[in-house]
Enzyme design. Structure first.
Site, PDB file in Angstrom:
ATOM      1  CB  SER A  69      -0.203   6.751   6.300  1.00  0.00           C
ATOM      2  OG  SER A  69       0.481   6.621   5.076  1.00  0.00           O
ATOM      3  CG  LEU A 127      -1.927  -2.905   0.848  1.00  0.00           C
ATOM      4  CD1 LEU A 127      -2.283  -4.010  -0.152  1.00  0.00           C
ATOM      5  CD2 LEU A 127      -2.797  -3.014   2.099  1.00  0.00           C
TER       6      LEU A 127
END
Ligand SMILES: Nc1ncnc2c1ncn2[C@@H]1O[C@H](COP(=O)(O)OS(=O)(=O)O)[C@@H](OP(=O)(O)O)[C@H]1O
Ligand SMILES: Nc1ncnc2c1ncn2[C@@H]1O[C@H](COP(=O)(O)OP(=O)(O)O)[C@@H](O)[C@H]1O
Length: 201
Positions: A109, A36
């Site tokens: 990602s 995160l």
């Protein structure tokens, strides 16, 4: 996006990857940090790069915030743009591995499919997925850039963990507890690299 042109032919050059790796004294590899926003990707990747650099390893750190100022400045945070972001970074990382570098990447990602795409792009053992696992509440409390606050206030759309998905890795090569000390996390990563014979003890 333009497709691959069959009239463009791959050209092999006289200096090989093996020769470049020999010159560096280690293999090329990618350490792909995912997690995160605020989980600690840049901090831990930066600390690891510093330790490796001091040990004489040839490194390069590709960081989401920086890459989005240049190579990916035309991209936003829709699912399609994030996919293109990761595709470009994956290709750049592959070139850097071919150059014999230990490449560290720090991108959220968020999608498993894109991380798998990069894994497939690199050869076996050349993609090391590093999951920086920090609870959303902790990332939100850290909020160094005030982005969670903006996202909660509805001023920032498609924010990962708030109104955009984060798919945690199923089987990362290493799963870090992002609430541990940075020195401890760096030591775990150095151990992994030694264990895999990427760097010497
Ligand atoms: N909507 C939204 N969602 C997530 N993150 C956002 C967003 N808008 C801006 N930012 C800032 O951009 C950084 C993430 O960029 P990445 O290239 O790593 O994202 S991604 O991999 O394409 O999902 C991320 O940096 P990190 O905090 O370093 O992860 C944020 O600072
Ligand atoms: N292991 C850690 N323990 C405590 N704070 C951390 C740790 N790792 C990072 N931080 C802090 O959390 C914030 C976010 O870290 P950062 O590396 O920018 O995360 P990311 O790159 O994943 O967005 C920064 O203020 C950083 O100093």
């Amino acid at each position: 996006m333009a497709q691959h042109d069959e009239n463009v032919v791959w050209h092999d050059h006289p200096v090989t990857r093996e020769e470049r790796e020999q010159q560096h004294g280690h293999q090329g590899v990618v350490l792909w940090f995912t997690g995160l926003s605020g989980s600690g990707k840049s901090t831990v990747a930066g600390a690891l790069e510093q330790a490796l650099h001091r040990a004489g390893v040839s490194t390069y750190l590709l960081d989401g915030d920086n890459v989005r100022h240049g190579l990916c400045r035309d991209l936003g945070f829709s699912d399609d743009d994030r996919k293109e972001n990761i595709r470009r970074v994956g290709e750049v990382a592959k070139l850097m591995v071919d150059a014999g570098l230990v490449v560290l990447t720090a991108f959220i990602s968020p999608h498993r499919a894109e991380r798998q795409m990069v894994r497939d792009l690199l050869g076996t053992g050349q993609f090391i997925e590093v999951f920086v696992d920090t609870p959303l509440a902790v990332c939100e409390a850290r909020d160094p850039k005030g982005l969670y606050k903006k996202a909660r206030a509805g001023e920032l759309r498609n924010f990962t963990g708030i109104d955009s998905v984060y798919e945690a890795p199923d089987a990362p090569e290493i799963h870090l507890d992002g609430e541990q000390l940075v020195t401890n996390l760096t030591a775990q990563l150095l151990d992994l690299l030694r264990h895999r014979d990427i760097i010497r003890s």
